[in-house]
Design an enzyme around this catalytic site. Structure first.
Site, PDB file in Angstrom:
ATOM      1  N   GLU A 102      -4.695  -7.382  -1.804  1.00 56.31           N
ATOM      2  CA  GLU A 102      -6.027  -6.568  -1.187  1.00 56.31           C
ATOM      3  C   GLU A 102      -5.757  -5.995   0.053  1.00 56.31           C
ATOM      4  O   GLU A 102      -5.054  -6.659   0.884  1.00 56.31           O
ATOM      5  CB  GLU A 102      -6.923  -7.559  -1.216  1.00 56.31           C
ATOM      6  CG  GLU A 102      -8.577  -6.961  -0.993  1.00 56.31           C
ATOM      7  CD  GLU A 102      -9.050  -6.186  -2.001  1.00 56.31           C
ATOM      8  OE1 GLU A 102      -9.494  -5.155  -1.803  1.00 56.31           O
ATOM      9  OE2 GLU A 102      -9.298  -6.789  -3.392  1.00 56.31           O
ATOM     10  N   THR A 124      -7.053   4.461   9.046  1.00 57.49           N
ATOM     11  CA  THR A 124      -6.837   3.118   8.196  1.00 57.49           C
ATOM     12  C   THR A 124      -5.616   2.478   8.705  1.00 57.49           C
ATOM     13  O   THR A 124      -5.813   1.327   8.718  1.00 57.49           O
ATOM     14  CB  THR A 124      -6.686   3.771   6.650  1.00 57.49           C
ATOM     15  OG1 THR A 124      -6.432   2.232   5.900  1.00 57.49           O
ATOM     16  CG2 THR A 124      -5.356   4.658   6.661  1.00 57.49           C
ATOM     17  N   ASP A 136       1.149  -1.587   6.819  1.00 55.65           N
ATOM     18  CA  ASP A 136       1.065  -1.860   5.172  1.00 55.65           C
ATOM     19  C   ASP A 136       1.969  -3.238   5.090  1.00 55.65           C
ATOM     20  O   ASP A 136       3.229  -3.152   5.356  1.00 55.65           O
ATOM     21  CB  ASP A 136       1.576  -0.904   4.530  1.00 55.65           C
ATOM     22  CG  ASP A 136       1.659  -0.988   3.051  1.00 55.65           C
ATOM     23  OD1 ASP A 136       1.502  -2.206   2.366  1.00 55.65           O
ATOM     24  OD2 ASP A 136       1.653   0.057   2.407  1.00 55.65           O
ATOM     25  N   ARG A 138       2.378  -4.898   2.394  1.00 56.30           N
ATOM     26  CA  ARG A 138       2.453  -5.234   0.997  1.00 56.30           C
ATOM     27  C   ARG A 138       4.360  -5.356   0.484  1.00 56.30           C
ATOM     28  O   ARG A 138       5.025  -4.613   1.164  1.00 56.30           O
ATOM     29  CB  ARG A 138       2.278  -4.084  -0.127  1.00 56.30           C
ATOM     30  CG  ARG A 138       0.497  -3.951  -0.163  1.00 56.30           C
ATOM     31  CD  ARG A 138       0.068  -2.823  -1.051  1.00 56.30           C
ATOM     32  NE  ARG A 138       0.129  -1.493  -0.253  1.00 56.30           N
ATOM     33  CZ  ARG A 138      -0.143  -0.503  -0.582  1.00 56.30           C
ATOM     34  NH1 ARG A 138      -0.409  -0.455  -1.729  1.00 56.30           N
ATOM     35  NH2 ARG A 138       0.220   0.437   0.150  1.00 56.30           N
TER      36      ARG A 138
END
Length: 210
Positions: A102, A124, A136, A138
């Site tokens: 998420e 963002t 980021d 991930r």
């Protein structure tokens, strides 16, 4: 069974699940759960269409987005991308990987904190950094494990994100083609999509006014 980066992964369960989306589109998925994934999270692989007889399956690694996938938030394009991916992968044969990452890996509450910062003017990526997190976070090691376990080490990647292709390739998944998703533009996500295009080279063909 496969070993990757010293971690063994194997299929835990496989179950057939009929799917129906809010717009009425329906398909059937073979849903796989796993043991031995590198991050220990409960990721899913959905085999769609004739995935068993596809030599180069179409694959979308889709990071969980509760706000977009479930509640239909228009601040991102995640919900429409998920719906699009289900149909396109069903037609081509392949896998939808639903990854529990998420907010680009920072979690649900932190993502909402980032939204508040975006409302004050940050984009963002700047918002994530202001929270002391990465732009980021991930990691697609588990995704690569899942694909290798399912025999899909040569894929067509359904994604606008070049980082997904680079990570999967480095993890032993050969990406023979990167297929962009559609553009799901709204007044609420125009800045978000423009920032992804301009800051991280996402392949998003936006109108010049976006």
């Amino acid at each position: 069974m496969t070993a990757m980066l010293g971690v063994t992964a194997q299929v835990r369960t496989r179950v057939t699940v009929p799917l129906r989306f809010p717009d009425g589109y329906s398909t059937t998925a073979d849903v796989f759960t796993f043991t031995g994934l590198a991050d220990g999270r409960e990721h899913l692989a959905l085999g769609l269409g004739d995935w068993q007889n596809t030599t180069s399956p179409l694959v979308r690694p889709h990071s969980e987005c509760l706000t977009g996938d479930v509640f239909g938030s228009e601040r991102c394009d995640c919900g429409p991308q998920l719906r699009e991916a289900a149909e396109r992968i069903t037609e081509a044969g392949g896998f939808l990987l639903y990854l529990r990452q998420e907010g680009r890996g920072i979690g649900l509450y932190a993502k909402l904190d980032a939204y508040a910062l975006q409302d004050s003017g940050l984009d963002t990526y700047q918002a994530n950094l202001a929270l002391g997190r990465g732009e980021d976070e991930r990691d697609y090691t588990a995704a690569a494990q899942m694909l290798t376990t399912l025999g899909a080490d040569r894929i067509r990647l359904l994604s606008n994100n070049p980082d997904k292709a680079a990570q999967l390739d480095a993890l032993g998944i050969r990406v023979i083609d990167q297929v962009p998703t559609g553009v799901h533009l709204s007044a609420a996500n125009a800045r978000y999509l423009t920032t992804k295009r301009d800051h991280t080279a996402h392949t998003i063909d936006l109108p010049s006014a976006a």
